[in-house]
Design an enzyme around this catalytic site. Sequence first.
Site, PDB file in Angstrom:
ATOM      1  N   SER A  60     -41.437 -40.505  17.767  1.00 43.13           N
ATOM      2  CA  SER A  60     -42.368 -39.390  17.536  1.00 43.13           C
ATOM      3  C   SER A  60     -42.320 -38.505  18.775  1.00 43.13           C
ATOM      4  O   SER A  60     -41.243 -38.185  19.279  1.00 43.13           O
ATOM      5  CB  SER A  60     -43.767 -39.931  17.229  1.00 43.13           C
ATOM      6  OG  SER A  60     -44.685 -38.888  17.041  1.00 43.13           O
ATOM      7  N   TYR A  81     -42.968 -28.166  14.546  1.00 42.80           N
ATOM      8  CA  TYR A  81     -42.522 -29.467  15.072  1.00 42.80           C
ATOM      9  C   TYR A  81     -43.629 -30.529  15.021  1.00 42.80           C
ATOM     10  O   TYR A  81     -43.398 -31.648  14.538  1.00 42.80           O
ATOM     11  CB  TYR A  81     -42.061 -29.249  16.509  1.00 42.80           C
ATOM     12  CG  TYR A  81     -41.575 -30.464  17.263  1.00 42.80           C
ATOM     13  CD1 TYR A  81     -40.389 -31.101  16.919  1.00 42.80           C
ATOM     14  CD2 TYR A  81     -42.284 -30.950  18.365  1.00 42.80           C
ATOM     15  CE1 TYR A  81     -39.923 -32.198  17.648  1.00 42.80           C
ATOM     16  CE2 TYR A  81     -41.827 -32.041  19.091  1.00 42.80           C
ATOM     17  CZ  TYR A  81     -40.647 -32.662  18.739  1.00 42.80           C
ATOM     18  OH  TYR A  81     -40.194 -33.727  19.462  1.00 42.80           O
ATOM     19  N   LYS A  83     -43.955 -34.738  13.650  1.00 44.78           N
ATOM     20  CA  LYS A  83     -44.118 -35.905  14.512  1.00 44.78           C
ATOM     21  C   LYS A  83     -45.427 -36.644  14.209  1.00 44.78           C
ATOM     22  O   LYS A  83     -45.534 -37.853  14.418  1.00 44.78           O
ATOM     23  CB  LYS A  83     -44.034 -35.479  15.981  1.00 44.78           C
ATOM     24  CG  LYS A  83     -42.635 -34.955  16.367  1.00 44.78           C
ATOM     25  CD  LYS A  83     -41.549 -36.018  16.148  1.00 44.78           C
ATOM     26  CE  LYS A  83     -40.197 -35.606  16.685  1.00 44.78           C
ATOM     27  NZ  LYS A  83     -39.181 -36.658  16.551  1.00 44.78           N
ATOM     28  N   SER A  93     -25.656 -39.952  19.395  1.00 44.25           N
ATOM     29  CA  SER A  93     -24.568 -39.284  20.132  1.00 44.25           C
ATOM     30  C   SER A  93     -25.073 -38.469  21.314  1.00 44.25           C
ATOM     31  O   SER A  93     -24.267 -37.882  22.038  1.00 44.25           O
ATOM     32  CB  SER A  93     -23.791 -38.356  19.181  1.00 44.25           C
ATOM     33  OG  SER A  93     -24.633 -37.310  18.717  1.00 44.25           O
ATOM     34  N   ASP A 117     -25.653 -36.076   7.950  1.00 51.75           N
ATOM     35  CA  ASP A 117     -26.906 -35.342   8.169  1.00 51.75           C
ATOM     36  C   ASP A 117     -28.034 -36.238   7.649  1.00 51.75           C
ATOM     37  O   ASP A 117     -28.048 -36.596   6.462  1.00 51.75           O
ATOM     38  CB  ASP A 117     -26.845 -34.018   7.383  1.00 51.75           C
ATOM     39  CG  ASP A 117     -28.057 -33.140   7.640  1.00 51.75           C
ATOM     40  OD1 ASP A 117     -29.118 -33.668   8.033  1.00 51.75           O
ATOM     41  OD2 ASP A 117     -27.940 -31.918   7.446  1.00 51.75           O
TER      42      ASP A 117
HETATM   43  N1  LIG Z   1     -36.269 -34.557  24.863  1.00 55.62           N
HETATM   44  C1  LIG Z   1     -37.582 -34.527  24.801  1.00 55.62           C
HETATM   45  O1  LIG Z   1     -38.256 -33.972  25.704  1.00 55.62           O
HETATM   46  C2  LIG Z   1     -38.319 -35.191  23.663  1.00 55.62           C
HETATM   47  C3  LIG Z   1     -39.702 -35.365  23.776  1.00 55.62           C
HETATM   48  C4  LIG Z   1     -40.381 -35.954  22.724  1.00 55.62           C
HETATM   49  C5  LIG Z   1     -39.698 -36.387  21.596  1.00 55.62           C
HETATM   50  N2  LIG Z   1     -38.344 -36.207  21.518  1.00 55.62           N
HETATM   51  C6  LIG Z   1     -37.668 -36.684  20.309  1.00 55.62           C
HETATM   52  O2  LIG Z   1     -36.680 -37.631  20.665  1.00 55.62           O
HETATM   53  C7  LIG Z   1     -35.631 -37.625  19.690  1.00 55.62           C
HETATM   54  C8  LIG Z   1     -34.293 -37.459  20.401  1.00 55.62           C
HETATM   55  O3  LIG Z   1     -34.284 -36.176  21.023  1.00 55.62           O
HETATM   56  P1  LIG Z   1     -33.330 -35.812  22.254  1.00 55.62           P
HETATM   57  O4  LIG Z   1     -34.138 -35.029  23.190  1.00 55.62           O
HETATM   58  O5  LIG Z   1     -32.601 -37.014  22.671  1.00 55.62           O
HETATM   59  O6  LIG Z   1     -32.375 -34.754  21.487  1.00 55.62           O
HETATM   60  P2  LIG Z   1     -30.800 -34.466  21.588  1.00 55.62           P
HETATM   61  O7  LIG Z   1     -30.251 -34.795  22.912  1.00 55.62           O
HETATM   62  O8  LIG Z   1     -30.655 -33.078  21.052  1.00 55.62           O
HETATM   63  O9  LIG Z   1     -30.213 -35.483  20.510  1.00 55.62           O
HETATM   64  C9  LIG Z   1     -30.525 -35.344  19.165  1.00 55.62           C
HETATM   65  C10 LIG Z   1     -29.617 -36.242  18.374  1.00 55.62           C
HETATM   66  O10 LIG Z   1     -29.971 -36.142  16.985  1.00 55.62           O
HETATM   67  C11 LIG Z   1     -28.815 -35.764  16.245  1.00 55.62           C
HETATM   68  N3  LIG Z   1     -29.245 -34.953  15.118  1.00 55.62           N
HETATM   69  C12 LIG Z   1     -29.965 -33.814  15.152  1.00 55.62           C
HETATM   70  N4  LIG Z   1     -30.138 -33.348  13.906  1.00 55.62           N
HETATM   71  C13 LIG Z   1     -29.521 -34.226  13.077  1.00 55.62           C
HETATM   72  C14 LIG Z   1     -29.342 -34.292  11.678  1.00 55.62           C
HETATM   73  N5  LIG Z   1     -29.826 -33.358  10.850  1.00 55.62           N
HETATM   74  N6  LIG Z   1     -28.663 -35.348  11.156  1.00 55.62           N
HETATM   75  C15 LIG Z   1     -28.146 -36.303  11.972  1.00 55.62           C
HETATM   76  N7  LIG Z   1     -28.295 -36.289  13.298  1.00 55.62           N
HETATM   77  C16 LIG Z   1     -28.970 -35.256  13.857  1.00 55.62           C
HETATM   78  C17 LIG Z   1     -27.939 -34.998  17.246  1.00 55.62           C
HETATM   79  O11 LIG Z   1     -26.562 -34.971  16.876  1.00 55.62           O
HETATM   80  P3  LIG Z   1     -25.940 -33.772  15.967  1.00 55.62           P
HETATM   81  O12 LIG Z   1     -26.570 -32.503  16.441  1.00 55.62           O
HETATM   82  O13 LIG Z   1     -24.464 -33.868  16.198  1.00 55.62           O
HETATM   83  O14 LIG Z   1     -26.313 -34.103  14.570  1.00 55.62           O
HETATM   84  C18 LIG Z   1     -28.140 -35.853  18.483  1.00 55.62           C
HETATM   85  O15 LIG Z   1     -27.348 -37.010  18.403  1.00 55.62           O
HETATM   86  C19 LIG Z   1     -35.953 -36.462  18.740  1.00 55.62           C
HETATM   87  O16 LIG Z   1     -36.604 -36.977  17.610  1.00 55.62           O
HETATM   88  C20 LIG Z   1     -36.908 -35.612  19.549  1.00 55.62           C
HETATM   89  O17 LIG Z   1     -37.755 -34.833  18.731  1.00 55.62           O
HETATM   90  C21 LIG Z   1     -37.628 -35.623  22.524  1.00 55.62           C
END
Ligand SMILES: NC(=O)c1ccc[n+]([C@@H]2O[C@H](COP(=O)([O-])OP(=O)(O)OC[C@H]3O[C@@H](n4cnc5c(N)ncnc54)[C@H](OP(=O)(O)O)[C@@H]3O)[C@@H](O)[C@H]2O)c1
Length: 286
Positions: free
Chosen positions: A138, A152, A156, A11, A60
Amino acid sequence: MSGHAIISGGSSGIGLAIARQLAGSGWRLSLLARDRDRLAEAAELLAADGAMTVRIRSVDVADQPALASAVQDAVAALGPPSLLIAAAGMVVPGHFAELEDAAFTRTMAVNYLGSLYLVRAALPALRLARAPRIVLISSGAGLLGLYGYAAYAPTKFAVRGLAEALRSELAPEGIGVSVVFPPDTDTPQLHAERRLRPLATSRIATGARVQPADAVARAILRGIRRNRFVIAPGWEMTTLAWLHSLLGPLLHRFWFDRVIRACHRQPPTGPMSQITCQPAQDDGLF
Ligand SMILES: NC(=O)c1ccc[n+]([C@@H]2O[C@H](COP(=O)([O-])OP(=O)(O)OC[C@H]3O[C@@H](n4cnc5c(N)ncnc54)[C@H](OP(=O)(O)O)[C@@H]3O)[C@@H](O)[C@H]2O)c1
């Protein structure tokens, strides 16, 4: 390439960007996340992008029985998934000694166990799918343990370990596995965590280029099409993914440690989070 894709965290951010790129190519999409309104908004966006079938389910990922039931329902409705993407994740940056215990347990429950539970729930159906692939997200913090990411980074690392074990075990069954190391990506998660980063963490991250979520999603889908195990968007992550064992100690010693020392030069008078960085010309290599 098309079929049914189940995306946890679909989402928002990287998960949503992947879903949007699959939307116009005939994929049936199942999005799993907690917030119903954001899921509904994502479904509308995907319909506008050309998706014919989008299923949303509030769940969740840390709740194993609820997640298993959500996956079963998705498979019953849209068939065995050819693509299973574990993108749901969270981060609580902060100093180790100041973080609540719950930050460690909750982050492990969502990032690691949430990915594990998703794969375990979907595995029987993946075995029935055409050219199935599991994609676990990751992070650069899954290659290097970084200041401010004590809650965190271990989650990962665990995701990376799981991906490596699954790759070996599932290859004989024809199930592909990829592990993704996204760079700093322009998503709601990055914006939220930036406000909480300790100063040294922010300074270490200063040089890192932030990529748009759609560019990261494109790189992930390209990696999937090429059957890559390691998907590391951008040259920084590619270098780190290949050379982290060699580069890690050098980065820590010659860059990160110097930045951190500069941030600790003032005698601490309060909690670690209130220590400020002094202006320094010689803090790092860059
Ligand atoms: N953005 C970065 O710079 C970055 C860098 C390295 C890795 N990552 C990784 O990439 C992945 C996606 O991150 P993003 O940056 O796209 O984050 P984001 O925009 O905050 O999206 C996170 C998604 O995960 C869902 N979510 C979070 N906790 C949840 C739970 N307990 N159960 C079900 N759904 C859950 C959220 O929806 P709800 O809150 O509605 O549940 C949302 O859909 C993550 O694993 C993050 O650690 C991100």
